[in-house]
Every structure is written in C-alpha cells, then in structure tokens.
Design a protein around this motif. Sequence first.
Motif, PDB file in Angstrom:
ATOM      1  N   GLY A 165      53.824  -4.644  68.812  1.00 34.97           N
ATOM      2  CA  GLY A 165      53.459  -5.825  69.569  1.00 34.97           C
ATOM      3  C   GLY A 165      52.228  -6.494  68.990  1.00 34.97           C
ATOM      4  N   ARG A 166      51.620  -7.322  69.781  1.00 38.00           N
ATOM      5  CA  ARG A 166      50.475  -8.103  69.314  1.00 38.00           C
ATOM      6  C   ARG A 166      49.219  -7.247  69.303  1.00 38.00           C
ATOM      7  NH1 ARG A 166      46.301 -10.970  71.160  1.00 38.00           N
ATOM      8  NH2 ARG A 166      45.751 -12.842  70.034  1.00 38.00           N
ATOM      9  N   TYR A 167      48.555  -7.229  68.169  1.00 36.00           N
ATOM     10  CA  TYR A 167      47.276  -6.526  68.056  1.00 36.00           C
ATOM     11  C   TYR A 167      46.152  -7.476  68.418  1.00 36.00           C
ATOM     12  CZ  TYR A 167      50.021  -3.228  65.353  1.00 36.00           C
ATOM     13  OH  TYR A 167      50.953  -2.344  64.956  1.00 36.00           O
ATOM     14  N   ARG A 168      45.031  -6.935  68.791  1.00 39.90           N
ATOM     15  CA  ARG A 168      43.858  -7.761  69.083  1.00 39.90           C
ATOM     16  C   ARG A 168      43.082  -7.989  67.803  1.00 39.90           C
ATOM     17  NH1 ARG A 168      40.771  -6.934  74.516  1.00 39.90           N
ATOM     18  NH2 ARG A 168      42.436  -7.649  75.850  1.00 39.90           N
ATOM     19  N   ASP A 169      42.531  -9.193  67.696  1.00 35.78           N
ATOM     20  CA  ASP A 169      41.636  -9.492  66.589  1.00 35.78           C
ATOM     21  C   ASP A 169      40.264  -8.895  66.885  1.00 35.78           C
ATOM     22  OD1 ASP A 169      43.568 -10.957  65.256  1.00 35.78           O
ATOM     23  OD2 ASP A 169      43.014 -12.807  66.290  1.00 35.78           O
ATOM     24  N   VAL A 170      39.507  -8.628  65.837  1.00 36.72           N
ATOM     25  CA  VAL A 170      38.173  -8.058  66.014  1.00 36.72           C
ATOM     26  C   VAL A 170      37.286  -9.013  66.806  1.00 36.72           C
ATOM     27  CG1 VAL A 170      36.117  -7.272  64.792  1.00 36.72           C
ATOM     28  CG2 VAL A 170      38.368  -6.669  63.939  1.00 36.72           C
ATOM     29  N   SER A 171      37.415 -10.315  66.564  1.00 38.10           N
ATOM     30  CA  SER A 171      36.577 -11.278  67.273  1.00 38.10           C
ATOM     31  C   SER A 171      36.858 -11.257  68.775  1.00 38.10           C
ATOM     32  CB  SER A 171      36.786 -12.676  66.722  1.00 38.10           C
ATOM     33  OG  SER A 171      38.125 -13.077  66.908  1.00 38.10           O
ATOM     34  N   GLU A 172      38.111 -11.022  69.174  1.00 38.18           N
ATOM     35  CA  GLU A 172      38.430 -10.931  70.598  1.00 38.18           C
ATOM     36  C   GLU A 172      37.723  -9.745  71.236  1.00 38.18           C
ATOM     37  OE1 GLU A 172      42.626 -10.754  70.935  1.00 38.18           O
ATOM     38  OE2 GLU A 172      42.929 -12.825  70.319  1.00 38.18           O
ATOM     39  N   LEU A 173      37.678  -8.632  70.548  1.00 34.34           N
ATOM     40  CA  LEU A 173      36.991  -7.455  71.084  1.00 34.34           C
ATOM     41  C   LEU A 173      35.492  -7.697  71.183  1.00 34.34           C
ATOM     42  CD1 LEU A 173      38.875  -4.652  69.152  1.00 34.34           C
ATOM     43  CD2 LEU A 173      39.150  -5.292  71.544  1.00 34.34           C
ATOM     44  N   ARG A 174      34.927  -8.358  70.187  1.00 34.59           N
ATOM     45  CA  ARG A 174      33.490  -8.641  70.195  1.00 34.59           C
ATOM     46  C   ARG A 174      33.143  -9.550  71.368  1.00 34.59           C
ATOM     47  NH1 ARG A 174      30.841 -12.889  68.497  1.00 34.59           N
ATOM     48  NH2 ARG A 174      32.624 -13.694  67.384  1.00 34.59           N
ATOM     49  N   ILE A 175      33.929 -10.593  71.586  1.00 35.09           N
ATOM     50  CA  ILE A 175      33.673 -11.525  72.686  1.00 35.09           C
ATOM     51  C   ILE A 175      33.833 -10.822  74.021  1.00 35.09           C
ATOM     52  CG2 ILE A 175      34.558 -13.601  73.831  1.00 35.09           C
ATOM     53  CD1 ILE A 175      35.216 -14.651  71.008  1.00 35.09           C
ATOM     54  N   GLN A 176      34.848  -9.990  74.134  1.00 38.85           N
ATOM     55  CA  GLN A 176      35.070  -9.270  75.385  1.00 38.85           C
ATOM     56  C   GLN A 176      33.884  -8.358  75.688  1.00 38.85           C
ATOM     57  OE1 GLN A 176      38.533  -6.797  75.412  1.00 38.85           O
ATOM     58  NE2 GLN A 176      38.096  -5.965  77.418  1.00 38.85           N
ATOM     59  N   PHE A 177      33.376  -7.663  74.668  1.00 36.15           N
ATOM     60  CA  PHE A 177      32.234  -6.768  74.876  1.00 36.15           C
ATOM     61  C   PHE A 177      31.012  -7.565  75.303  1.00 36.15           C
ATOM     62  CE2 PHE A 177      28.342  -4.842  73.167  1.00 36.15           C
ATOM     63  CZ  PHE A 177      28.316  -3.711  73.953  1.00 36.15           C
ATOM     64  N   GLN A 178      30.771  -8.724  74.663  1.00 39.00           N
ATOM     65  CA  GLN A 178      29.609  -9.530  75.020  1.00 39.00           C
ATOM     66  C   GLN A 178      29.694  -9.993  76.468  1.00 39.00           C
ATOM     67  OE1 GLN A 178      29.407 -12.664  72.154  1.00 39.00           O
ATOM     68  NE2 GLN A 178      28.337 -11.401  70.663  1.00 39.00           N
ATOM     69  N   CYS A 179      30.872 -10.427  76.909  1.00 40.46           N
ATOM     70  CA  CYS A 179      31.021 -10.886  78.288  1.00 40.46           C
ATOM     71  C   CYS A 179      30.805  -9.738  79.264  1.00 40.46           C
ATOM     72  CB  CYS A 179      32.400 -11.498  78.503  1.00 40.46           C
ATOM     73  SG  CYS A 179      32.642 -13.045  77.614  1.00 40.46           S
ATOM     74  N   GLU A 180      31.370  -8.587  78.963  1.00 39.51           N
ATOM     75  CA  GLU A 180      31.190  -7.439  79.843  1.00 39.51           C
ATOM     76  C   GLU A 180      29.733  -6.997  79.872  1.00 39.51           C
ATOM     77  OE1 GLU A 180      33.924  -4.485  78.524  1.00 39.51           O
ATOM     78  OE2 GLU A 180      35.660  -5.556  79.303  1.00 39.51           O
ATOM     79  N   TYR A 181      29.055  -7.050  78.729  1.00 38.24           N
ATOM     80  CA  TYR A 181      27.654  -6.646  78.689  1.00 38.24           C
ATOM     81  C   TYR A 181      26.784  -7.629  79.475  1.00 38.24           C
ATOM     82  CZ  TYR A 181      23.238  -4.867  76.984  1.00 38.24           C
ATOM     83  OH  TYR A 181      21.992  -4.335  76.927  1.00 38.24           O
ATOM     84  N   ARG A 182      27.065  -8.907  79.352  1.00 41.11           N
ATOM     85  CA  ARG A 182      26.315  -9.893  80.134  1.00 41.11           C
ATOM     86  C   ARG A 182      26.522  -9.663  81.633  1.00 41.11           C
ATOM     87  NH1 ARG A 182      27.840 -15.128  76.553  1.00 41.11           N
ATOM     88  NH2 ARG A 182      26.435 -14.692  74.834  1.00 41.11           N
ATOM     89  N   PHE A 183      27.752  -9.361  82.023  1.00 40.27           N
ATOM     90  CA  PHE A 183      28.045  -9.076  83.423  1.00 40.27           C
ATOM     91  C   PHE A 183      27.263  -7.843  83.876  1.00 40.27           C
ATOM     92  CE2 PHE A 183      30.769  -6.962  86.615  1.00 40.27           C
ATOM     93  CZ  PHE A 183      30.694  -7.924  87.601  1.00 40.27           C
ATOM     94  N   TYR A 184      27.220  -6.817  83.046  1.00 39.71           N
ATOM     95  CA  TYR A 184      26.482  -5.602  83.364  1.00 39.71           C
ATOM     96  C   TYR A 184      24.987  -5.894  83.531  1.00 39.71           C
ATOM     97  CZ  TYR A 184      24.112  -1.170  82.519  1.00 39.71           C
ATOM     98  OH  TYR A 184      23.278  -0.085  82.609  1.00 39.71           O
ATOM     99  N   ILE A 185      24.416  -6.676  82.607  1.00 33.63           N
ATOM    100  CA  ILE A 185      23.001  -7.034  82.687  1.00 33.63           C
ATOM    101  C   ILE A 185      22.718  -7.821  83.967  1.00 33.63           C
ATOM    102  CG2 ILE A 185      21.181  -8.427  81.603  1.00 33.63           C
ATOM    103  CD1 ILE A 185      21.664  -5.838  80.165  1.00 33.63           C
ATOM    104  N   ARG A 186      23.618  -8.769  84.319  1.00 32.24           N
ATOM    105  CA  ARG A 186      23.425  -9.534  85.547  1.00 32.24           C
ATOM    106  C   ARG A 186      23.448  -8.632  86.771  1.00 32.24           C
ATOM    107  NH1 ARG A 186      27.777 -13.206  85.191  1.00 32.24           N
ATOM    108  NH2 ARG A 186      27.529 -13.734  83.038  1.00 32.24           N
ATOM    109  N   GLN A 187      24.324  -7.627  86.762  1.00 33.61           N
ATOM    110  CA  GLN A 187      24.380  -6.704  87.887  1.00 33.61           C
ATOM    111  C   GLN A 187      23.107  -5.868  87.974  1.00 33.61           C
ATOM    112  OE1 GLN A 187      27.974  -4.458  87.284  1.00 33.61           O
ATOM    113  NE2 GLN A 187      29.038  -5.631  88.860  1.00 33.61           N
TER     114      GLN A 187
END
Length: 84
Positions: free
Chosen positions: A10-32
């Motif tokens: 099936g469809r693999y994820r690009d590295v940039s998608e993983l990087r963006i996802q991590f940044q968004c999750e980390y920002r959410f964590y910092i806000r919490q």
Amino acid sequence: MKDPKRGTLGRYRDVSELRIQFQCEYRFYIRQMQGEESSNASREGSRLHREVGMNPGPGRSLNASVMAIIVIVTIAAALLWVFG
C-alpha cells in the motif's frame, strides 16, 4: 491492498509527512504542559502587526499622477526602442 505505484504494502509515508506529524504532536504536547499563556513580547508583537495592518503608512500607495507619468515614460521608451 495492492497499489500499483507503491507495491503490495500500500501507500508508504514520506519522511516529510512523519516530520510534520511529529512537530504538530510536539507542539500540542508543549501547549498541554506549559499552557496557552503568551508572553509580553508576543502580545506587543501582535499589537504592532494589527496596528500596521490597519494603518498602511504613507509610502505604500502611488498617486494617480505618478502612475500616469510612469506609463507615459514607459510608452515613450518602448516607441524609441521600436523606431529608434
């Protein structure tokens, strides 16, 4: 689950998608952890941005006569180039 472009898994994820996802999750964590409070510098910067947006300043728009002179000079230069 066969994708002709990506193979049988099936469809693999690009590295940039993983990087963006991590940044968004980390920002959410910092806000919490730190909360949503903004600093004085952030509030002052936001105020300045709003102020500049509402008052564009004197040098941003051209006068109609200045625009007419620019158009006339451009046409004269084009005519000199073509017929000169």
